[in-house]
Scaffold this active site. Structure first.
Site, short mmCIF file in Angstrom:
data_model
loop_
_atom_site.label_atom_id
_atom_site.label_comp_id
_atom_site.label_asym_id
_atom_site.label_seq_id
_atom_site.Cartn_x
_atom_site.Cartn_y
_atom_site.Cartn_z
N ASP A 67 0.83 -1.20 0.00
CA ASP A 67 0.00 0.00 0.00
C ASP A 67 0.87 1.26 0.00
OD1 ASP A 67 -2.30 -1.50 0.09
OD2 ASP A 67 -2.58 -1.30 2.25
N TYR A 68 0.30 2.33 -0.48
CA TYR A 68 0.96 3.65 -0.49
C TYR A 68 1.57 3.99 0.86
CZ TYR A 68 0.92 8.83 -0.24
OH TYR A 68 1.24 10.15 -0.04
#
Length: 223
Positions: A67-68
């Site tokens: 994820d970011y």
């Protein structure tokens, strides 16, 4: 994917990725937090891990993502054959990973297994939720590493047996221990205790596609 998620601007960190391992056919890199693994849909979300890596290694490809907000280890194959091999290892659950996280409160047990099905939260996209009716089977092993009574925070090791989106965040939330800095799932008081999501992919083990020997890599959590 919701229109809100499509249009979200996720500013890319200036912090560089680190090469943990490199040979002729694959890379293992340490992705910083606040960096997409692949380009986003929004025109301003084009700066990402794979594009940065491809400036130096043009043939690098993505076989899995973080994820970011999550930092840590990512495998990047550099040939189609290796991409296919690593992909099959993921499908067969031959790739073993663990993460380090800091969560709010004291985790009740020193170790355990969370088996709670996860489904997309259609009323609150892009979030996910525990759902007994529509959720996909999801399994996480956890171990309490330490507890700080002064801050009421626990440091845990998390091993995702399955690989659902947001699985670790949702499962720890379900235990009553949301992750610090989690702007998607934690309450504002928990989110405000950290300037970043306290989740890091620390360790990964898999079979090298050419030598067929097990290889393992680690990158210590920066928190």
């Amino acid at each position: 994917m919701s229109s809100t998620e499509q249009l979200a601007i996720l500013p890319a960190t200036k912090e560089p990725f680190q090469i943990v391992y490199a040979d002729d056919v694959l890379l293992v890199v340490n992705k910083p937090a606040r960096l997409l693994t692949v380009p986003g849909r929004h025109p301003q979300n084009q700066d990402c891990l794979i594009r940065r890596v491809q400036r130096e290694f043009p043939f690098a490809e993505v076989v899995h993502r973080l994820d970011y907000d999550t930092s840590g280890l990512v495998i990047l194959p550099m040939t189609k054959r290796v991409l296919s091999d690593i992909s099959k290892q993921f499908q067969a659950r031959m790739v073993h990973k663990h993460y380090i996280a800091v969560v709010a409160g004291k985790v009740a047990k020193t170790q355990g297994i969370i088996e709670l099905p996860i489904a997309s939260d259609n009323d609150n996209r892009p979030l996910y939720k525990v759902c007994q009716q529509d959720g996909k089977p999801s399994v996480t092993r956890y171990k309490l590493l330490s507890y700080d009574s002064t801050t009421d925070q626990s440091r845990v090791q998390l091993e995702p047996v399955t690989g659902r989106s947001h699985q670790l965040r949702v499962h720890m939330l379900a235990l009553g221990n949301p992750m610090l800095g989690d702007t998607l799932y934690a309450s504002s008081d928990v989110t405000g205790k950290s300037s970043r999501l306290m989740l890091h992919a620390e360790y990964i083990r898999f079979q090298h596609p050419l030598t067929k020997q097990p290889v393992e890599f680690s990158a210590a959590a920066p928190f």
